[in-house]
Write an enzyme that holds these catalytic residues in place. Structure first.
Site, PDB file in Angstrom:
ATOM      1  N   GLU A  11       0.690 -13.575  12.216  1.00 52.58           N
ATOM      2  CA  GLU A  11       1.640 -12.369  12.820  1.00 52.58           C
ATOM      3  C   GLU A  11       1.488 -11.176  11.143  1.00 52.58           C
ATOM      4  O   GLU A  11       1.728 -11.121  10.739  1.00 52.58           O
ATOM      5  CB  GLU A  11       3.184 -12.336  13.174  1.00 52.58           C
ATOM      6  CG  GLU A  11       3.093 -13.948  14.263  1.00 52.58           C
ATOM      7  CD  GLU A  11       2.329 -13.852  15.596  1.00 52.58           C
ATOM      8  OE1 GLU A  11       3.154 -12.011  15.568  1.00 52.58           O
ATOM      9  OE2 GLU A  11       1.978 -14.961  15.946  1.00 52.58           O
ATOM     10  N   ARG A  71      -0.108   8.139  -2.539  1.00 52.36           N
ATOM     11  CA  ARG A  71       0.585   8.933  -2.062  1.00 52.36           C
ATOM     12  C   ARG A  71       2.141   8.609  -2.229  1.00 52.36           C
ATOM     13  O   ARG A  71       2.593   9.844  -2.167  1.00 52.36           O
ATOM     14  CB  ARG A  71       1.025   8.301  -0.336  1.00 52.36           C
ATOM     15  CG  ARG A  71      -0.293   9.136   0.086  1.00 52.36           C
ATOM     16  CD  ARG A  71      -1.062   7.837   1.842  1.00 52.36           C
ATOM     17  NE  ARG A  71      -1.609   6.562   1.511  1.00 52.36           N
ATOM     18  CZ  ARG A  71      -1.098   5.435   2.739  1.00 52.36           C
ATOM     19  NH1 ARG A  71      -1.619   5.748   3.324  1.00 52.36           N
ATOM     20  NH2 ARG A  71      -2.404   4.469   1.896  1.00 52.36           N
ATOM     21  N   TRP A  72       2.761   8.234  -2.531  1.00 53.30           N
ATOM     22  CA  TRP A  72       4.320   8.228  -2.691  1.00 53.30           C
ATOM     23  C   TRP A  72       4.544   9.133  -4.135  1.00 53.30           C
ATOM     24  O   TRP A  72       5.029   9.850  -3.922  1.00 53.30           O
ATOM     25  CB  TRP A  72       5.142   6.074  -3.757  1.00 53.30           C
ATOM     26  CG  TRP A  72       6.478   6.783  -4.003  1.00 53.30           C
ATOM     27  CD1 TRP A  72       7.022   6.358  -3.093  1.00 53.30           C
ATOM     28  CD2 TRP A  72       7.349   6.731  -5.230  1.00 53.30           C
ATOM     29  NE1 TRP A  72       8.266   6.247  -3.391  1.00 53.30           N
ATOM     30  CE2 TRP A  72       8.169   6.790  -4.797  1.00 53.30           C
ATOM     31  CE3 TRP A  72       6.386   7.373  -6.276  1.00 53.30           C
ATOM     32  CZ2 TRP A  72       9.306   7.031  -5.919  1.00 53.30           C
ATOM     33  CZ3 TRP A  72       7.205   7.525  -7.787  1.00 53.30           C
ATOM     34  CH2 TRP A  72       8.700   7.132  -6.999  1.00 53.30           C
ATOM     35  N   HIS A  77       2.374   3.484  -9.314  1.00 49.76           N
ATOM     36  CA  HIS A  77       2.081   1.991  -9.414  1.00 49.76           C
ATOM     37  C   HIS A  77       3.842   0.904 -10.034  1.00 49.76           C
ATOM     38  O   HIS A  77       4.047   0.017  -9.794  1.00 49.76           O
ATOM     39  CB  HIS A  77       1.164   1.538  -9.805  1.00 49.76           C
ATOM     40  CG  HIS A  77      -0.260   1.961  -9.576  1.00 49.76           C
ATOM     41  ND1 HIS A  77      -0.573   1.575  -8.214  1.00 49.76           N
ATOM     42  CD2 HIS A  77      -1.500   2.939  -9.934  1.00 49.76           C
ATOM     43  CE1 HIS A  77      -1.396   2.747  -8.331  1.00 49.76           C
ATOM     44  NE2 HIS A  77      -2.213   2.921  -8.797  1.00 49.76           N
ATOM     45  N   GLU A  82     -12.553  -4.825  -3.840  1.00 50.60           N
ATOM     46  CA  GLU A  82     -13.159  -2.959  -3.733  1.00 50.60           C
ATOM     47  C   GLU A  82     -11.910  -2.609  -5.429  1.00 50.60           C
ATOM     48  O   GLU A  82     -12.805  -1.473  -5.288  1.00 50.60           O
ATOM     49  CB  GLU A  82     -12.836  -3.229  -2.514  1.00 50.60           C
ATOM     50  CG  GLU A  82     -13.585  -3.758  -1.408  1.00 50.60           C
ATOM     51  CD  GLU A  82     -13.796  -5.409  -1.571  1.00 50.60           C
ATOM     52  OE1 GLU A  82     -12.263  -6.091  -1.184  1.00 50.60           O
ATOM     53  OE2 GLU A  82     -13.786  -5.828  -1.544  1.00 50.60           O
ATOM     54  N   ASN A  83     -10.846  -2.835  -5.296  1.00 48.58           N
ATOM     55  CA  ASN A  83     -10.181  -1.768  -6.277  1.00 48.58           C
ATOM     56  C   ASN A  83     -10.653  -1.153  -7.746  1.00 48.58           C
ATOM     57  O   ASN A  83     -10.109  -0.275  -7.790  1.00 48.58           O
ATOM     58  CB  ASN A  83      -9.240  -2.259  -6.787  1.00 48.58           C
ATOM     59  CG  ASN A  83      -7.531  -2.193  -5.000  1.00 48.58           C
ATOM     60  OD1 ASN A  83      -6.925  -2.862  -4.905  1.00 48.58           O
ATOM     61  ND2 ASN A  83      -8.186  -1.149  -3.903  1.00 48.58           N
ATOM     62  N   ARG A 101     -11.567   2.114  -8.062  1.00 44.11           N
ATOM     63  CA  ARG A 101     -11.435   3.237  -8.212  1.00 44.11           C
ATOM     64  C   ARG A 101     -11.871   3.992  -9.727  1.00 44.11           C
ATOM     65  O   ARG A 101     -12.334   3.473 -10.642  1.00 44.11           O
ATOM     66  CB  ARG A 101      -9.065   3.462  -8.244  1.00 44.11           C
ATOM     67  CG  ARG A 101      -9.314   2.893  -6.820  1.00 44.11           C
ATOM     68  CD  ARG A 101      -7.865   2.187  -7.018  1.00 44.11           C
ATOM     69  NE  ARG A 101      -7.488   1.977  -5.706  1.00 44.11           N
ATOM     70  CZ  ARG A 101      -6.625   2.414  -4.857  1.00 44.11           C
ATOM     71  NH1 ARG A 101      -5.604   2.158  -6.099  1.00 44.11           N
ATOM     72  NH2 ARG A 101      -6.251   1.465  -3.651  1.00 44.11           N
ATOM     73  N   ARG A 160       1.889  -5.030   5.985  1.00 43.79           N
ATOM     74  CA  ARG A 160       1.190  -4.175   5.116  1.00 43.79           C
ATOM     75  C   ARG A 160       2.227  -2.259   5.653  1.00 43.79           C
ATOM     76  O   ARG A 160       2.221  -2.582   6.427  1.00 43.79           O
ATOM     77  CB  ARG A 160      -0.482  -3.965   6.017  1.00 43.79           C
ATOM     78  CG  ARG A 160      -1.045  -2.392   5.034  1.00 43.79           C
ATOM     79  CD  ARG A 160      -1.942  -2.523   5.256  1.00 43.79           C
ATOM     80  NE  ARG A 160      -2.820  -1.271   3.898  1.00 43.79           N
ATOM     81  CZ  ARG A 160      -3.673  -1.676   4.028  1.00 43.79           C
ATOM     82  NH1 ARG A 160      -5.083  -2.253   4.864  1.00 43.79           N
ATOM     83  NH2 ARG A 160      -4.633  -0.503   3.098  1.00 43.79           N
ATOM     84  N   ASP A 208       0.552  -1.321  -0.449  1.00 46.54           N
ATOM     85  CA  ASP A 208      -0.540   0.026  -0.299  1.00 46.54           C
ATOM     86  C   ASP A 208       0.949   1.837   0.011  1.00 46.54           C
ATOM     87  O   ASP A 208       1.917   1.766   0.443  1.00 46.54           O
ATOM     88  CB  ASP A 208      -1.003  -0.063   1.267  1.00 46.54           C
ATOM     89  CG  ASP A 208      -1.968   0.645   0.963  1.00 46.54           C
ATOM     90  OD1 ASP A 208      -2.336   1.273   0.003  1.00 46.54           O
ATOM     91  OD2 ASP A 208      -3.128   1.405   1.813  1.00 46.54           O
ATOM     92  N   GLY A 209       0.661   2.190  -0.574  1.00 47.89           N
ATOM     93  CA  GLY A 209       1.229   3.628  -0.942  1.00 47.89           C
ATOM     94  C   GLY A 209       1.667   3.799  -1.530  1.00 47.89           C
ATOM     95  O   GLY A 209       2.053   5.421  -2.207  1.00 47.89           O
TER      96      GLY A 209
HETATM   97  C1  IPE Z   1      -5.664  -3.044  -0.341  1.00 50.28           C
HETATM   98  O1  IPE Z   1      -4.968  -1.211  -0.529  1.00 50.28           O
HETATM   99  C2  IPE Z   1      -4.794  -3.450  -1.575  1.00 50.28           C
HETATM  100  C3  IPE Z   1      -4.484  -3.910  -2.295  1.00 50.28           C
HETATM  101  C4  IPE Z   1      -3.174  -3.723  -1.456  1.00 50.28           C
HETATM  102  C5  IPE Z   1      -3.971  -4.027  -3.520  1.00 50.28           C
HETATM  103  P1  IPE Z   1      -6.224  -0.217  -0.215  1.00 50.28           P
HETATM  104  O2  IPE Z   1      -5.723   0.829  -0.743  1.00 50.28           O
HETATM  105  O3  IPE Z   1      -7.147  -0.533  -1.036  1.00 50.28           O
HETATM  106  O4  IPE Z   1      -6.858  -0.668   0.510  1.00 50.28           O
HETATM  107  P2  IPE Z   1      -8.015   0.283   1.379  1.00 50.28           P
HETATM  108  O5  IPE Z   1      -8.531   0.735   0.612  1.00 50.28           O
HETATM  109  O6  IPE Z   1      -6.721   1.134   2.148  1.00 50.28           O
HETATM  110  O7  IPE Z   1      -8.163  -0.327   2.969  1.00 50.28           O
HETATM  111  C1  IPE Z   2      -1.693   0.273  -3.069  1.00 56.10           C
HETATM  112  O1  IPE Z   2      -1.093   1.444  -3.643  1.00 56.10           O
HETATM  113  C2  IPE Z   2      -1.859  -0.467  -4.584  1.00 56.10           C
HETATM  114  C3  IPE Z   2      -2.965  -1.006  -4.724  1.00 56.10           C
HETATM  115  C4  IPE Z   2      -3.737  -0.794  -4.128  1.00 56.10           C
HETATM  116  C5  IPE Z   2      -3.600  -1.033  -6.556  1.00 56.10           C
HETATM  117  P1  IPE Z   2      -2.529   2.606  -3.430  1.00 56.10           P
HETATM  118  O2  IPE Z   2      -3.084   3.055  -4.669  1.00 56.10           O
HETATM  119  O3  IPE Z   2      -3.729   2.171  -2.793  1.00 56.10           O
HETATM  120  O4  IPE Z   2      -1.641   3.260  -2.801  1.00 56.10           O
HETATM  121  P2  IPE Z   2      -2.410   4.579  -1.958  1.00 56.10           P
HETATM  122  O5  IPE Z   2      -2.976   4.445  -0.294  1.00 56.10           O
HETATM  123  O6  IPE Z   2      -3.735   5.788  -2.186  1.00 56.10           O
HETATM  124  O7  IPE Z   2      -1.406   5.259  -1.275  1.00 56.10           O
HETATM  125 MG    MG Z   3      -4.299   2.529  -0.090  1.00 57.11          MG
END
Ligand code: IPE
Ligand code: IPE
Ligand code: MG
Length: 251
Positions: free
Chosen positions: A207, A24-25, A37, A67-68, A71, A188, A20-21
């Site tokens: 864990e 934001r990066w 990405h 759930e993605n 987007r 995570r 995740d992130g």
């Molecule tokens: C979880 O990250 C899914 C993946 C890393 C593929 P999200 O960014 O989608 O999760 P939420 O929405 O913050 O819970």
């Molecule tokens: C994780 O990074 C990648 C996927 C969920 C596909 P995010 O795209 O969720 O990054 P943030 O949470 O918006 O920073």
């Molecule tokens: Mg995210």
């Protein structure tokens, strides 16, 4: 170069990563989410090589959740395009590192060309007997359980007189990858402390390790810190810690 991991008591056999992130990066740098990405993909390759090198047996990557799809279409398309390209172009990387690629999730919800690519790469790498990478793509833990129940309902075991005797062991056989042991450690990144529907069934006794590092910045040293934390955890699985057994028997 082989890593010196002599001070680590235990290396987890199966590590799951909620990467995740990425967004934001990119935002921090005034860039498009897509560049996050892209950079996240490089981190995935870097950590896969490192994990394989130190003897992790299974590495599950949360690539795209059920759930993605919520987007923006252009972000979804970009991620899917990246997956397509990555699966196709990284064969030499898998071969060199003896990595077997597998999938978790619902392929029927993916575009046919991606579903086909997943089948192809799984087949082409099936005899590589080093680390296994499990790509959780269009994956949701609840969805996996529902699909497992559906598969059970149309199976021979359901038709048999024992159908009422559904047990955890039986249902487990209908999950996406029943032969893969449950994750020992789930990492995570990016500071969020939730599992967002990742490996619900399988993570019952995993864990959990939360890192503040944004996924594209996640380094071998960060991974190592997670392994160090894991090595110092005491896993009890509901039983009594070995150090306390004598004490409790005596009392
Ligand atoms: C979880 O990250 C899914 C993946 C890393 C593929 P999200 O960014 O989608 O999760 P939420 O929405 O913050 O819970
Ligand atoms: C994780 O990074 C990648 C996927 C969920 C596909 P995010 O795209 O969720 O990054 P943030 O949470 O918006 O920073
Ligand atoms: Mg995210």
């Amino acid at each position: 170069m082989k890593e010196d991991l002599s001070e680590l008591k235990t290396i987890p056999a199966h590590v799951g990563i909620i990467m995740d992130g990425n967004g934001r990066w990119a935002k921090k740098r005034g860039q498009m989410r897509s560049s996050g990405h892209l950079e996240g993909l490089k981190a995935a390759k870097r950590i896969a090589a490192f994990a394989s090198d130190i003897g992790v047996k299974y590495l599950s990557y949360y690539v795209f959740s059920t759930e993605n799809w919520r987007r923006a279409q252009n972000e979804v398309d970009f991620i899917m395009g990246l997956v397509m390209k990555y699966l196709r172009e990284e064969f030499e990387f898998y071969k060199k590192n003896n990595i077997r690629v597998r999938h978790a999730g619902d392929t029927s919800g993916l575009k046919p060309d991606i579903a086909q690519e997943i089948r192809d790469i799984s087949k082409e790498t099936k005899d590589f007997n080093g680390m296994q990478i499990i790509l959780a793509l269009n994956y949701g833990g609840r969805d996996e359980i529902v699909r497992a129940v559906r598969r059970f309902l149309v199976s021979e075991s359901h038709a048999s007189p024992e159908k009422k005797a559904l047990t955890e062991d039986i249902l487990r056989r209908y999950l996406d990858n029943p032969d893969i042991p449950d994750p020992d450690l789930i990492i995570r990144t990016a500071g969020e402390q939730r599992t967002s529907n990742f490996l619900l069934w399988e993570s019952a006794y995993s864990e959990l390790y939360f890192s503040r590092t944004l996924w594209p910045d996640f380094s071998e040293a960060d991974f190592r810190s997670a392994l160090e934390a894991y090595a110092n955890r005491e896993r009890r699985f509901g039983a009594i810690a070995p150090a306390h057994i004598e004490q409790s028997e005596a009392s």
